[in-house]
Write a protein that holds these residues in place. Structure first.
Motif, PDB file in Angstrom:
ATOM      1  N   GLN A   1       8.338  23.798 -65.218  1.00 48.51           N
ATOM      2  CA  GLN A   1       9.153  23.428 -64.263  1.00 48.51           C
ATOM      3  C   GLN A   1       9.291  21.894 -63.805  1.00 48.51           C
ATOM      4  OE1 GLN A   1       9.285  25.432 -60.519  1.00 48.51           O
ATOM      5  NE2 GLN A   1      10.709  24.405 -59.503  1.00 48.51           N
ATOM      6  N   VAL A   2      10.139  21.240 -64.140  1.00 53.34           N
ATOM      7  CA  VAL A   2       9.913  19.716 -63.982  1.00 53.34           C
ATOM      8  C   VAL A   2      10.179  19.355 -62.428  1.00 53.34           C
ATOM      9  CG1 VAL A   2      11.137  17.509 -64.556  1.00 53.34           C
ATOM     10  CG2 VAL A   2      10.917  19.335 -66.153  1.00 53.34           C
ATOM     11  N   GLN A   3       9.292  18.564 -61.831  1.00 51.69           N
ATOM     12  CA  GLN A   3       9.520  18.011 -60.647  1.00 51.69           C
ATOM     13  C   GLN A   3       9.230  16.745 -60.502  1.00 51.69           C
ATOM     14  OE1 GLN A   3       6.632  20.356 -58.460  1.00 51.69           O
ATOM     15  NE2 GLN A   3       8.032  21.941 -57.682  1.00 51.69           N
ATOM     16  N   LEU A   4      10.226  15.920 -59.396  1.00 46.08           N
ATOM     17  CA  LEU A   4      10.166  14.551 -59.346  1.00 46.08           C
ATOM     18  C   LEU A   4      10.133  14.484 -57.743  1.00 46.08           C
ATOM     19  CD1 LEU A   4      13.352  13.648 -61.541  1.00 46.08           C
ATOM     20  CD2 LEU A   4      11.002  13.869 -62.333  1.00 46.08           C
ATOM     21  N   VAL A   5       9.141  13.592 -57.399  1.00 44.50           N
ATOM     22  CA  VAL A   5       8.748  13.362 -56.042  1.00 44.50           C
ATOM     23  C   VAL A   5       8.817  11.787 -55.731  1.00 44.50           C
ATOM     24  CG1 VAL A   5       7.195  13.756 -54.077  1.00 44.50           C
ATOM     25  CG2 VAL A   5       7.643  15.457 -55.925  1.00 44.50           C
ATOM     26  N   GLU A   6       9.783  11.343 -55.003  1.00 44.81           N
ATOM     27  CA  GLU A   6       9.874  10.087 -54.519  1.00 44.81           C
ATOM     28  C   GLU A   6       9.002   9.725 -53.506  1.00 44.81           C
ATOM     29  OE1 GLU A   6      14.076  11.075 -55.961  1.00 44.81           O
ATOM     30  OE2 GLU A   6      12.588  11.954 -54.843  1.00 44.81           O
ATOM     31  N   SER A   7       8.550   8.216 -53.304  1.00 45.92           N
ATOM     32  CA  SER A   7       7.955   7.958 -52.001  1.00 45.92           C
ATOM     33  C   SER A   7       8.060   6.454 -52.067  1.00 45.92           C
ATOM     34  CB  SER A   7       6.371   8.162 -52.105  1.00 45.92           C
ATOM     35  OG  SER A   7       5.701   7.729 -53.375  1.00 45.92           O
ATOM     36  N   GLY A   8       7.769   5.750 -51.183  1.00 46.11           N
ATOM     37  CA  GLY A   8       7.668   4.536 -50.943  1.00 46.11           C
ATOM     38  C   GLY A   8       8.983   3.851 -49.847  1.00 46.11           C
ATOM     39  N   GLY A   9      10.082   4.576 -49.442  1.00 50.51           N
ATOM     40  CA  GLY A   9      11.076   4.188 -48.944  1.00 50.51           C
ATOM     41  C   GLY A   9      10.646   3.768 -47.736  1.00 50.51           C
ATOM     42  N   GLY A  10      11.657   3.026 -46.715  1.00 47.28           N
ATOM     43  CA  GLY A  10      11.279   2.792 -45.662  1.00 47.28           C
ATOM     44  C   GLY A  10      12.216   1.533 -44.882  1.00 47.28           C
ATOM     45  N   LEU A  11      11.875   0.985 -43.784  1.00 51.62           N
ATOM     46  CA  LEU A  11      12.697   0.094 -43.143  1.00 51.62           C
ATOM     47  C   LEU A  11      12.032  -1.333 -43.523  1.00 51.62           C
ATOM     48  CD1 LEU A  11      14.982  -0.852 -41.181  1.00 51.62           C
ATOM     49  CD2 LEU A  11      13.269  -0.481 -39.343  1.00 51.62           C
ATOM     50  N   VAL A  12      13.096  -2.320 -43.917  1.00 52.88           N
ATOM     51  CA  VAL A  12      12.505  -3.709 -44.274  1.00 52.88           C
ATOM     52  C   VAL A  12      13.659  -4.492 -43.757  1.00 52.88           C
ATOM     53  CG1 VAL A  12      13.451  -3.322 -46.738  1.00 52.88           C
ATOM     54  CG2 VAL A  12      11.482  -5.110 -45.820  1.00 52.88           C
ATOM     55  N   GLN A  13      13.129  -5.747 -43.560  1.00 53.74           N
ATOM     56  CA  GLN A  13      14.076  -6.849 -43.091  1.00 53.74           C
ATOM     57  C   GLN A  13      14.863  -7.329 -44.426  1.00 53.74           C
ATOM     58  OE1 GLN A  13      12.114  -9.587 -40.543  1.00 53.74           O
ATOM     59  NE2 GLN A  13      12.849  -8.457 -38.734  1.00 53.74           N
ATOM     60  N   ALA A  14      16.005  -8.124 -44.174  1.00 52.80           N
ATOM     61  CA  ALA A  14      16.530  -8.522 -45.276  1.00 52.80           C
ATOM     62  C   ALA A  14      15.726  -9.757 -46.125  1.00 52.80           C
ATOM     63  CB  ALA A  14      17.927  -9.291 -44.947  1.00 52.80           C
ATOM     64  N   GLY A  15      15.539  -9.639 -47.393  1.00 53.27           N
ATOM     65  CA  GLY A  15      14.838 -10.598 -47.930  1.00 53.27           C
ATOM     66  C   GLY A  15      13.192 -10.039 -48.219  1.00 53.27           C
ATOM     67  N   GLY A  16      13.100  -8.795 -47.686  1.00 57.81           N
ATOM     68  CA  GLY A  16      11.713  -8.397 -47.921  1.00 57.81           C
ATOM     69  C   GLY A  16      11.686  -7.503 -49.345  1.00 57.81           C
ATOM     70  N   SER A  17      10.436  -6.745 -49.475  1.00 53.36           N
ATOM     71  CA  SER A  17      10.358  -6.047 -50.581  1.00 53.36           C
ATOM     72  C   SER A  17       9.954  -4.799 -50.310  1.00 53.36           C
ATOM     73  CB  SER A  17       9.150  -6.801 -51.554  1.00 53.36           C
ATOM     74  OG  SER A  17       9.832  -7.961 -51.798  1.00 53.36           O
ATOM     75  N   LEU A  18      10.060  -3.742 -51.376  1.00 58.34           N
ATOM     76  CA  LEU A  18       9.541  -2.446 -51.261  1.00 58.34           C
ATOM     77  C   LEU A  18       9.290  -1.989 -52.541  1.00 58.34           C
ATOM     78  CD1 LEU A  18      11.883  -0.325 -48.503  1.00 58.34           C
ATOM     79  CD2 LEU A  18       9.247  -1.057 -48.279  1.00 58.34           C
ATOM     80  N   ARG A  19       8.298  -1.084 -52.950  1.00 59.70           N
ATOM     81  CA  ARG A  19       8.331  -0.698 -54.056  1.00 59.70           C
ATOM     82  C   ARG A  19       8.316   1.053 -53.932  1.00 59.70           C
ATOM     83  NH1 ARG A  19       3.242  -0.271 -58.798  1.00 59.70           N
ATOM     84  NH2 ARG A  19       2.075   1.202 -57.019  1.00 59.70           N
ATOM     85  N   LEU A  20       9.110   1.589 -54.785  1.00 61.23           N
ATOM     86  CA  LEU A  20       9.459   3.047 -54.695  1.00 61.23           C
ATOM     87  C   LEU A  20       8.472   3.543 -55.908  1.00 61.23           C
ATOM     88  CD1 LEU A  20      13.149   3.549 -54.347  1.00 61.23           C
ATOM     89  CD2 LEU A  20      11.409   2.991 -52.667  1.00 61.23           C
ATOM     90  N   SER A  21       8.035   4.823 -55.790  1.00 58.09           N
ATOM     91  CA  SER A  21       7.278   5.710 -56.828  1.00 58.09           C
ATOM     92  C   SER A  21       7.718   6.933 -57.018  1.00 58.09           C
ATOM     93  CB  SER A  21       5.825   5.481 -56.239  1.00 58.09           C
ATOM     94  OG  SER A  21       5.070   4.350 -56.354  1.00 58.09           O
ATOM     95  N   CYS A  22       7.981   7.562 -58.313  1.00 58.53           N
ATOM     96  CA  CYS A  22       8.330   8.677 -58.611  1.00 58.53           C
ATOM     97  C   CYS A  22       7.492   9.217 -59.280  1.00 58.53           C
ATOM     98  CB  CYS A  22       9.602   8.631 -59.226  1.00 58.53           C
ATOM     99  SG  CYS A  22      10.433  10.162 -59.887  1.00 58.53           S
TER     100      CYS A  22
END
Length: 128
Positions: A1-22
């Motif tokens: 069974q294939v499973q995908l789990v995302e993480s790394g989202g959140g609240l950030v100000q304009a101009g900022g950065s985030l890194r999402l993982s799966c």
């Protein structure tokens, strides 16, 4: 069974950065095309980026939506069965739920219906 789990989202100000993982499991990760999509309230799910290994599995091919080109970078770590989305210079219009998707054929595609498996999504909110 294939499973995908995302993480790394959140609240950030304009101009900022985030890194999402799966993080993925249940399949031979290196044989799959991987993509990121996003969906804002009231809008259809839209393509963000995709990555596939080359025929010789020595490199990767990537493609991006015009709206994120130059700001977002997709990458994959076959040893960790994980795909990433580095998001820089974030804008309020990037606010959406971001989804990771896997396609069981090693071809870059941008249409959601071309993907076979989906994660549950992670919220990204960019404040102005």
């Amino acid at each position: 069974q294939v499973q995908l789990v995302e993480s790394g989202g959140g609240l950030v100000q304009a101009g900022g950065s985030l890194r999402l993982s799966c993080a993925t499991s249940g399949h031979t990760f290196s044989n799959y095309a991987m993509g990121w999509f996003r969906q804002a309230p009231g809008l259809e799910r839209e393509f963000v980026a995709a990555i596939v290994p080359t025929i010789a599995w020595t490199d990767v091919l990537t493609t991006y939506a015009d709206s994120v080109k130059g700001r977002f970078t997709i990458s994959r770590d076959n040893a960790k069965n994980t795909v990433y989305l580095q998001m820089n210079s974030l804008k309020p219009e990037d606010t959406a739920v971001y989804y990771c998707a896997a396609r069981s054929r090693v071809q870059i595609r941008e249409a959601p219906h071309e993907y076979d498996y989906w994660g549950q999504g992670t919220q990204v909110t960019v404040s102005s």
